[in-house]
Write a protein that holds these residues in place. Structure first.
Motif, PDB file in Angstrom:
ATOM      1  N   ASN A 190       0.830  -1.217   0.000  1.00  0.00           N
ATOM      2  CA  ASN A 190       0.000   0.000   0.000  1.00  0.00           C
ATOM      3  C   ASN A 190       0.863   1.265   0.000  1.00  0.00           C
ATOM      4  OD1 ASN A 190      -2.307  -1.640   0.096  1.00  0.00           O
ATOM      5  ND2 ASN A 190      -2.252  -1.695   2.335  1.00  0.00           N
ATOM      6  N   PHE A 191       1.979   1.169  -0.705  1.00  0.00           N
ATOM      7  CA  PHE A 191       2.879   2.305  -0.887  1.00  0.00           C
ATOM      8  C   PHE A 191       2.183   3.381  -1.732  1.00  0.00           C
ATOM      9  CE2 PHE A 191       6.010   4.360  -3.680  1.00  0.00           C
ATOM     10  CZ  PHE A 191       6.942   4.819  -2.771  1.00  0.00           C
ATOM     11  N   ARG A 192       2.403   4.641  -1.392  1.00  0.00           N
ATOM     12  CA  ARG A 192       1.786   5.739  -2.147  1.00  0.00           C
ATOM     13  C   ARG A 192       2.827   6.822  -2.404  1.00  0.00           C
ATOM     14  NH1 ARG A 192      -1.242   5.028   2.259  1.00  0.00           N
ATOM     15  NH2 ARG A 192      -0.848   7.123   3.068  1.00  0.00           N
ATOM     16  N   MET A 193       2.763   7.373  -3.602  1.00  0.00           N
ATOM     17  CA  MET A 193       3.652   8.491  -3.903  1.00  0.00           C
ATOM     18  C   MET A 193       3.002   9.372  -4.953  1.00  0.00           C
ATOM     19  SD  MET A 193       7.747   8.451  -4.686  1.00  0.00           S
ATOM     20  CE  MET A 193       7.862   8.682  -6.452  1.00  0.00           C
ATOM     21  N   GLY A 194       3.112  10.680  -4.756  1.00  0.00           N
ATOM     22  CA  GLY A 194       2.572  11.629  -5.710  1.00  0.00           C
ATOM     23  C   GLY A 194       3.635  12.618  -6.152  1.00  0.00           C
ATOM     24  N   GLN A 195       3.545  13.025  -7.415  1.00  0.00           N
ATOM     25  CA  GLN A 195       4.412  14.078  -7.941  1.00  0.00           C
ATOM     26  C   GLN A 195       3.534  15.136  -8.593  1.00  0.00           C
ATOM     27  OE1 GLN A 195       7.630  11.746 -10.233  1.00  0.00           O
ATOM     28  NE2 GLN A 195       8.775  13.129  -8.914  1.00  0.00           N
ATOM     29  N   TYR A 196       3.763  16.394  -8.231  1.00  0.00           N
ATOM     30  CA  TYR A 196       2.901  17.486  -8.674  1.00  0.00           C
ATOM     31  C   TYR A 196       3.784  18.658  -9.100  1.00  0.00           C
ATOM     32  CZ  TYR A 196       0.110  14.511  -5.650  1.00  0.00           C
ATOM     33  OH  TYR A 196      -0.482  13.416  -5.060  1.00  0.00           O
ATOM     34  N   LYS A 197       3.525  19.189 -10.296  1.00  0.00           N
ATOM     35  CA  LYS A 197       4.381  20.274 -10.777  1.00  0.00           C
ATOM     36  C   LYS A 197       3.565  21.313 -11.522  1.00  0.00           C
ATOM     37  CE  LYS A 197       5.740  18.848 -15.461  1.00  0.00           C
ATOM     38  NZ  LYS A 197       6.855  18.714 -16.410  1.00  0.00           N
ATOM     39  N   ILE A 198       4.134  22.511 -11.616  1.00  0.00           N
ATOM     40  CA  ILE A 198       3.656  23.577 -12.467  1.00  0.00           C
ATOM     41  C   ILE A 198       4.864  24.061 -13.255  1.00  0.00           C
ATOM     42  CG2 ILE A 198       3.955  25.328 -10.677  1.00  0.00           C
ATOM     43  CD1 ILE A 198       1.492  26.753 -11.929  1.00  0.00           C
ATOM     44  N   GLU A 199       4.662  24.308 -14.548  1.00  0.00           N
ATOM     45  CA  GLU A 199       5.797  24.604 -15.413  1.00  0.00           C
ATOM     46  C   GLU A 199       5.398  25.585 -16.509  1.00  0.00           C
ATOM     47  OE1 GLU A 199       8.824  22.181 -18.453  1.00  0.00           O
ATOM     48  OE2 GLU A 199       7.604  21.096 -16.988  1.00  0.00           O
ATOM     49  N   LEU A 200       6.277  26.527 -16.757  1.00  0.00           N
ATOM     50  CA  LEU A 200       6.153  27.431 -17.894  1.00  0.00           C
ATOM     51  C   LEU A 200       7.325  27.131 -18.814  1.00  0.00           C
ATOM     52  CD1 LEU A 200       4.640  29.955 -19.103  1.00  0.00           C
ATOM     53  CD2 LEU A 200       6.471  31.316 -18.047  1.00  0.00           C
ATOM     54  N   ARG A 201       7.024  26.894 -20.121  1.00  0.00           N
ATOM     55  CA  ARG A 201       8.106  26.486 -21.002  1.00  0.00           C
ATOM     56  C   ARG A 201       7.907  27.018 -22.413  1.00  0.00           C
ATOM     57  NH1 ARG A 201       6.496  20.038 -21.146  1.00  0.00           N
ATOM     58  NH2 ARG A 201       4.732  20.207 -22.588  1.00  0.00           N
ATOM     59  N   ALA A 202       9.023  27.127 -23.094  1.00  0.00           N
ATOM     60  CA  ALA A 202       9.061  27.473 -24.505  1.00  0.00           C
ATOM     61  C   ALA A 202      10.207  26.677 -25.114  1.00  0.00           C
ATOM     62  CB  ALA A 202       9.255  28.974 -24.683  1.00  0.00           C
ATOM     63  N   ASP A 203      10.510  26.936 -26.388  1.00  0.00           N
ATOM     64  CA  ASP A 203      11.574  26.156 -27.001  1.00  0.00           C
ATOM     65  C   ASP A 203      12.957  26.589 -26.534  1.00  0.00           C
ATOM     66  OD1 ASP A 203      11.697  28.606 -28.259  1.00  0.00           O
ATOM     67  OD2 ASP A 203      12.110  27.772 -30.245  1.00  0.00           O
ATOM     68  N   ASN A 204      13.040  27.680 -25.791  1.00  0.00           N
ATOM     69  CA  ASN A 204      14.339  28.162 -25.338  1.00  0.00           C
ATOM     70  C   ASN A 204      14.440  28.332 -23.821  1.00  0.00           C
ATOM     71  OD1 ASN A 204      12.521  30.335 -25.431  1.00  0.00           O
ATOM     72  ND2 ASN A 204      14.202  31.816 -25.520  1.00  0.00           N
ATOM     73  N   PHE A 205      13.428  27.953 -23.067  1.00  0.00           N
ATOM     74  CA  PHE A 205      13.528  28.051 -21.615  1.00  0.00           C
ATOM     75  C   PHE A 205      12.428  27.227 -20.949  1.00  0.00           C
ATOM     76  CE2 PHE A 205      10.174  31.183 -22.204  1.00  0.00           C
ATOM     77  CZ  PHE A 205       9.380  31.006 -21.082  1.00  0.00           C
ATOM     78  N   TYR A 206      12.633  26.980 -19.668  1.00  0.00           N
ATOM     79  CA  TYR A 206      11.548  26.487 -18.823  1.00  0.00           C
ATOM     80  C   TYR A 206      11.782  26.962 -17.399  1.00  0.00           C
ATOM     81  CZ  TYR A 206      14.648  22.784 -17.023  1.00  0.00           C
ATOM     82  OH  TYR A 206      15.693  22.104 -16.440  1.00  0.00           O
ATOM     83  N   VAL A 207      10.698  27.101 -16.676  1.00  0.00           N
ATOM     84  CA  VAL A 207      10.723  27.360 -15.237  1.00  0.00           C
ATOM     85  C   VAL A 207       9.727  26.398 -14.625  1.00  0.00           C
ATOM     86  CG1 VAL A 207      10.383  29.025 -13.392  1.00  0.00           C
ATOM     87  CG2 VAL A 207      11.244  29.797 -15.604  1.00  0.00           C
TER      88      VAL A 207
END
Length: 959
Positions: free
Chosen positions: A441-458
């Motif tokens: 009954n192992f549990r794990m979550g991954q949650y992200k918010i991202e702004l990206r283009a072809d020349n950058f990401y945050v």
């Protein structure tokens, strides 16, 4: 947290800057469709790019595309898709729809990769070795899952700990739960934060949503930071803009191995994906996947105790000190000779009185000590262990895995996208470490918010781990034994007393009979001694049966009650009993960015990036050390990098250099440089050379663990823990020196991160568009290699045993090479294969240090297939994989079994195959296949389950 706030402010400033630059674009629109030239079906996922510009797009589920660009007319659109010939189309009027047909073919070496430099480039001229599986290859792979298909890559190893948990490794130093490999899913570090390794694909991407997998063997810390020591695995999911509509797949089959509790059992794998672009601005996707099966079982019953003169080849259950590889509870042992010696000559007990009586009858000619030694084994052969339980009676083999993923995407324009994504996984599996762990009954979550283009990401993301009802299987076996009959207070005294009674009884009776028969006391003593020694195996068997009376047996209510109680109590337990539950609720938080100045700088490539990470340890105060306030620690680390590149000699020579700096609060900062060069000649021939470094910051447990186990107290390597337990004093000795009979004080060196310096030379070429060649040779030099040191602290109350991570003082070197060949035959048949070689150098110079290389020298793969035979929509693929025997070092519930090369893992040879048929109009794909069809069952690492044959059939919609 001042640095953290500054980092967030920097990220916000960068975000504003990136948005301003990306939004300040003027665009006009070109629309069209792309279809298959043979089937006339729409082709989703085709890349459409504007030649000479950064603009582009991808076709949707209906093969439709829309490209916005500021490029002047006329312009050229380039259409590319894996497995199809690329097409260029000139556009003179943007109001006219562009309709293109692509022709299917097997063109090798056309993949685009991003892992080498964090920017898109051809795999042919990548500066380092890269293996890639695209979505089309994944669908055709003769493997039950795409994760299993990684084993067919050049130089890649898998260690199967469970049906749903496999660890990936490259270039040696393999381990279960590999902390030297970095796995990224959509840019997020996929490690379980408290364990610091990825739990396979349990919390990952479903096969329906898998776009591609890239594996970069070897050091990669210059761009990817800590723990990319042996390599990285990048898993990238599909965009809801590019792949739309409903997809579903149902797979069912059997697992077969005659050594399991039930030889043949079923398994089930269901996945559903739905993606929709509401318009050209907003899209979303939802993924669900569920796997259920009766797992592979670990049932190796060889004796790994190395006690009483036995070893893995000669040991069996007749050894009184037996410790079966996958038998648990039998790790607890005591030296019977020493255990009884102190009471054997004390007047007032029957054994002592009997010994003294015989000694007195001989007038002291035969001493009590001689009599005792006559019916007891000598001290080196008198170890006795508890009776253990089979793993199948303790572990939860009902493996299951539920994965869920939701993503929301918003495009400000064709080159600027904001997305929010959440992935959640839960399930039950088994993992091999120093113990076997039932991850229930192992549990794990991954949650992200991202702004990206072809020349950058945050991006910013968090990983939330919850261990659920997980427990240590070996500890559970010990706990059940202790709950029923405590070792020191009851079980061992009963065993020893029964053995001594039998042994002395046989000795005394034979001695008296010999005297009556006319033998002298000395002759009678020799006769009685021989009789007692000959009876020893029977005495041991009877003593074990006596001590095991009314033992808790699997399947009984008493056994279940005891197991449930132990599994619910955190490790290591308390004064009321052993605990086996593994408690971990550690979280990881990370913010990071990357910016490529390609729009501002044209004469060279310049890229910068950085990250800030926090581990928030939380084991409910059971696993990790506590600070002065009684709280568990937080670990802060940050890093940044810069990369420059330049093309010379008419773009035939590509030079690049990268430098990264990382700082963990508990260690000195680390610089990681990388230099590479690629020279292209005759268009498709590429020679590459690189020097790069990698490092591994000791993981959370190596820093802060503080756990008392039945064998030793496990301690982190940080100085304050050594001081807390007084390990810097003169009464602390290495276990090796004590075993050698010459105790030597242990002196600690500074605990540092591991480092590796790697050199690689490679060659990749595409000859006549038919033969793809990829070869490399590398050398690795590891510094401050991390290993475990067992220490014994001598106190007035007795001995205390500790296990502490330390750095090896010498450099460790390895080298290897690999060769891959893929050939396109007529009618789109393909034939290929690869071979790899890895070797640890100067192993004899390591002394007693166990580097745990754990890698075969040779391994190879051969494959043959056709995705679409004569355009009949029938496809097939066959592969043969083999690796030679090698020695596995492990401290798995017992000693290091590398002693005298006894821990040998046999050679593995397995045949995998799959056939498929596509019903074009209803978009239905049928597959039938199997893994290890030859039935050569195998184990991939010490203590792991035996893998048999897996056969399956699947029906998929809109794959």
């Amino acid at each position: 947290m001042k640095v953290c706030r500054q980092s967030l402010c920097l990220l916000a400033a960068l975000l504003v800057f990136f948005c301003h630059n990306a939004l300040a674009q003027t665009q006009h629109t070109i629309n069209g469709t792309v279809t298959d030239a043979t089937t006339r079906q729409a082709l989703p996922g085709v890349t459409v790019s504007v030649k000479g510009a950064n603009a582009g797009g991808v076709t949707n589920q209906n093969g439709e595309f829309s490209v916005r660009t500021t490029q002047r007319l006329p312009m050229t659109l380039v259409f590319s898709y894996v497995g199809y010939k690329p097409v260029e189309q000139t556009v003179t009027d943007p109001s006219v729809s562009v309709n293109v047909q692509l022709t299917s073919t097997e063109i090798l070496g056309q993949e685009v990769v991003v892992s080498a430099n964090r920017t898109a480039q051809s795999i042919l001229d990548a500066p380092v070795s890269i293996e890639k599986l695209d979505s089309r290859t994944i669908k055709a792979s003769p493997a039950p899952t795409f994760y299993d298909a990684l084993a067919n890559m050049k130089g890649v190893e898998l260690s199967t700990q469970s049906l749903t948990f496999k660890s990936v490794n490259t270039r040696g130093f393999n381990s279960n739960g590999n902390t030297r490999m970095l796995q990224l899913i959509d840019g997020m570090d996929n490690q379980a934060p408290g364990l610091n390794f990825s739990v396979g694909n349990i919390v990952g991407i479903t096969e329906l949503d898998m776009d591609n997998v890239e594996v970069l063997p070897g050091a990669a810390s210059a761009l990817y930071g800590p723990n990319a020591l042996n390599g990285i695995v990048l898993l990238n999911s599909k965009s809801p803009f590019q792949y739309q509509g409903l997809s579903a797949n149902i797979k069912s089959g059997i697992l077969s191995d005659g050594g399991r509790s039930k030889g043949t059992t079923g398994y089930y794998d269901v996945a559903v994906r739905y993606a929709k672009a509401i318009n050209d601005k907003f899209a979303f996707k939802v993924n669900l996947g569920y796997i259920k099966a009766d797992d592979w079982q670990a049932y190796d019953d060889r004796d790994q105790s190395l006690l009483n003169g036995y070893d893995l080849k000669s040991g069996n259950r007749s050894n009184p000190g037996y410790n079966g590889v996958n038998i648990y509870g039998d790790e607890t042992n005591v030296n019977m000779y020493q255990g009884l010696k102190g009471t054997a000559f004390t007047p007032g007990n029957p054994l002592s009185d009997g010994i003294l009586a015989i000694s007195g009858a001989t007038g002291g000619l035969i001493t009590p000590q001689q009599i005792y030694q006559a019916f007891m084994p000598d001290s080196a052969r008198s170890f006795v262990s508890r009776t253990g339980y089979n793993e199948r009676d303790l572990a939860d083999y009902e493996t299951k895995n539920l994965k869920a993923n939701v993503a929301l995407h918003y495009k400000f324009n064709t080159n600027l996208e904001l997305l929010a994504q959440g992935s959640y996984g839960t399930g039950t599996t088994v993992y091999t470490g120093a113990d076997r762990y039932s991850i229930k009954n192992f549990r794990m979550g991954q949650y992200k918010i991202e702004l990206r283009a072809d020349n950058f990401y945050v991006r910013a993301y968090t990983t939330q781990e919850r261990s659920g009802d997980s427990y240590a299987v070996g500890t559970l076996g010990q706990g059940i034994n202790e709950a029923w009959s405590p070792s020191r207070e009851k079980w061992f005294p009963e065993y020893f007393g029964n053995y001594a009674t039998q042994g002395f009884g046989t000795f005394a009776t034979t001695f008296q009979q010999a005297l009556q028969g006319g033998q002298s006391p000395a002759q009678a003593f020799a006769t009685a001694t021989a009789a007692a020694k000959n009876g020893s195996p029977a005495f041991h068997m009877a003593a074990r049966e006596f001590a095991d009376q009314d033992r808790l047996m699997p399947g009984t209510q008493g056994f279940k009650d005891a197991a449930d109680k132990i599994k619910s109590k955190p490790i290591p337990g308390d004064a009321n009993g052993v605990g086996a539950r593994f408690m971990d609720k550690t979280n990881l938080y990370q913010g990071e960015f990357m910016y490529n100045f390609k729009n501002q700088i044209s004469f060279m490539e310049l890229m910068v990036g950085g990250n800030y990470r926090v581990y928030a340890l939380n084991s409910d105060k059971t696993l990790f050390a506590l600070d002065d306030n009684g709280d568990e620690f937080r670990i802060n680390e940050y890093g940044g990098y810069v990369q420059v590149g330049k093309k010379l000699l008419e773009d035939n020579l590509k030079l690049s250099a990268a430098l990264r700096y990382d700082k963990n609060e508990n260690f000195e900062g680390q610089f990681s440089p990388r230099l590479s060069a690629v020279y292209t000649f005759l268009k498709n021939h590429n020679v590459r050379a690189s020097f790069q470094t990698g490092f591994r910051i000791p993981h959370c447990q190596d820093q802060y663990i503080d756990l008392l186990t039945p064998q030793a107290r496990l301690l982190g390597g940080l100085p304050f823990l050594r001081e807390r337990y007084g390990l810097n004093g003169p009464n602390v000795f290495s276990l090796e020196s004590i075993q050698a009979g010459a105790p030597k004080q242990y002196n600690f060196r500074e605990f540092k991160p591991e480092k590796v310096e790697a050199f690689e030379i490679g060659y990749k070429a595409l000859i006549s568009s038919k033969l793809l060649i990829d070869a490399y040779v590398y050398t690795n030099t590891f510094k401050n290699f991390n290993g475990s040191q067992v220490l014994v602290k001598v106190t007035p109350a007795g001995q205390e045993v500790y296990s502490v991570p330390v750095n090896f003082e010498k450099n460790i070197k390895s080298w290897g090479w690999a060769l891959g060949l893929d050939y396109r035959l007529p009618s789109n048949f393909t034939f290929g294969g690869n071979v790899s070689y890895n070797r640890l150098l100067d192993e004899e110079s390591l002394g007693g240090f166990q580097a745990m290389y754990n890698t075969p020298r040779y391994r190879y793969n051969i494959n043959f297939g056709n995705r679409n035979i004569a355009r009949s929509n029938f496809g097939f693929n066959v592969s043969w994989r083999w690796q030679e025997a090698f020695v596995w070092s492990s401290s798995f519930v017992g000693p290091l079994v590398r002693v005298n090369n006894l821990g040998e893992m046999p050679a593995i040879g397995a045949l995998d195959a799959q056939v498929s048929y596509l019903f074009v109009q209803p978009k239905i794909t049928l597959k039938i296949g199997g893994a290890n069809l030859t039935g050569n069952k195998y184990i991939q690492s010490w203590g792991n389950p035996t893998v048999g044959t897996q056969a399956y059939a699947s029906i998929g919609y809109n794959l």
